[in-house]
Design an enzyme around this catalytic site. Structure first.
Site: not given
Length: 450
Positions: A55-56, A183
């Protein structure tokens, strides 16, 4: 995320590719020792067991966003290409990765008269000929701090990389993480990276996962539908927590995955929506407010730390970790038998579908759950093409949809199809149709690998 139909300016720079590549591709080292025997769960598309992802810690992800906001506030309110806030963001992420045991490389390019930076981080170990990448663009627009676009994706990728270090993961594939510059000016940084990879190095990238805007305040749960194997990993994870997903269309071709996809590299990713309006049906299944944009602060000064839906960002961070663990620790697929047709088949411009056949015989039972379909189609505008695999009984498996924004040449890639319900023996066909006018091409070759 860059604007729709944004122009793609030509990058002008001294060619630093050789130096950058030497640093990036020479990073394979011995794997660190594991601290404990890993648990294995489930199975991937090949049937091989994969490691369970952690789990982050969401507090860590939010802490990165706080840092990005502080960097922007201290540097004119943004983290845009060519501005000091962008370089400070690169330095922040690099310091975290260096301390965690990654080998980092800063790749420079020039755009609009300013130096741009890509940050590449390699985790030691894994098969150097099978490189799994995950990335996000780190720059904002000049009008704001860019906390959802794209601090959210950058923070999720960073914390997933740090979780790899905490677990002392020993992947089967080589893991590479990336943060792209410029980007917002037209995918400049990621395009520079891909274009300057020699063909042999490009062929080693087995997949690229992109996160761009994954914490929108009125969120949807969108999954890229480019590579079937990556798409399935994300869809299965969300199905497992009872959250429905939709195919991502708003940002198709507008973020850094396009640079990899156009080079024939399998791609996938996650997205929670930008300026499009959430429908009543979407609000009914996801919550939030219908009739409002997924992100009302898209490309605006209000894209700050208050512009984040915590639940969406938490879920997408965990989903990314699941994908990295699932795809990065799956056991290698042994070479299988291949059946190939190399005869050219012309594809009529804006005309009827054509097919190319492959006869399979002498096999027992059904086709595999990870049937590989290698496609080599030469075409001057790949976005015109719809591509299907037809099983011997006529069942169609969609490999590629048409897209007006998919402006690159050729379709040269390998798709993975769950064909386990189909009898292996029989005549399989690749069906291709050009659904728009003015561009032409042909099927060069294609093959099935069992």
């Amino acid at each position: 995320m860059t604007h729709p139909r944004s122009s793609l300016p030509t990058t002008s720079s001294a060619r630093l590719a050789a130096v950058a590549l030497a640093a990036v591709t020479g990073l394979i080292a011995a794997s660190p020792a594991a601290t404990a025997a890993p648990d294995r769960i489930g199975a991937d598309a090949t049937g091989a067991g994969t490691l369970a992802a952690p789990d982050i810690p969401f507090a860590n992800v939010k802490a990165h966003l706080t840092q990005f906001q502080s960097i922007a506030t201290a540097n004119g309110g943004n983290r845009a290409h060519g501005r000091p806030g962008y370089k400070a963001s690169v330095d922040y992420v690099k310091a975290k990765l260096d301390a965690a045991g990654f080998t980092t490389t800063v790749q420079q390019f020039t755009q609009s008269g300013s130096t741009g930076y890509n940050l590449i981080a390699d985790w030691p170990g894994g098969d150097p000929d099978q490189v799994l990448m995950a990335g996000a663009h780190l720059d904002s627009v000049s009008s704001g701090a860019g906390i959802n676009d794209n601090g959210s994706g950058s923070a999720a990728v960073l914390e997933t990389a740090l979780a790899v270090s905490r677990a002392q993961l020993q992947p089967t594939k080589h893991l590479r993480f990336a943060w792209w510059g410029a980007e917002e000016l037209g995918l400049i940084g990621s395009r520079y990276y891909v274009n300057n990879l020699p063909a042999a190095e490009r062929a080693k990238v087995s997949g690229y996962v992109n996160l761009d805007m994954v914490g929108s305040p009125n969120p949807g749960y969108f999954v890229y539908d480019d590579d079937p194997a990556i798409e399935k990993v994300f869809k299965d994870w969300y199905a497992g927590i009872g959250v429905p997903t939709e195919i991502e269309t708003e940002g198709d071709g507008r973020s850094d995955h396009a640079s990899f996809k156009n080079a024939g590299i399998p791609v996938g990713g996650l997205f929670t929506g930008a300026s499009r309006t959430k429908t009543a049906a979407q609000a009914a299944k996801w919550g939030g407010t219908s009739g409002q944009a997924f992100d009302r602060c898209y490309h605006s000064s209000c894209d700050s730390t208050t512009n984040i839906d915590d639940t969406a960002l938490d879920r997408n961070s965990d989903a990314l970790a699941h994908a990295v663990w699932t795809l990065g620790t799956s056991q290698p697929v042994p070479p299988g038998d291949s059946y190939e047709n190399t005869a050219d088949v012309a594809i009529p411009d804006n005309g009827p579908a054509v097919t190319s056949a492959v006869a399979v015989a002498g096999r027992t039972g059904n086709a595999p759950a990870a049937l590989r379909v290698g496609v080599d189609i030469k075409h001057t505008w790949r976005g015109d093409l719809v591509v299907d695999l037809l099983a011997p009984d006529g069942t169609a498996y969609r490999l590629k949809n048409s897209s007006s924004s998919d402006s690159a040449d050729d379709v040269i890639t390998t798709y993975t199809v769950d064909a386990s319900s189909e009898t292996a023996n029989g005549t399989w066909r690749l069906r291709v149709q050009d659904v728009a006018s003015r561009d032409t091409g042909y099927i060069d070759s294609w093959k099935l690998t069992f």
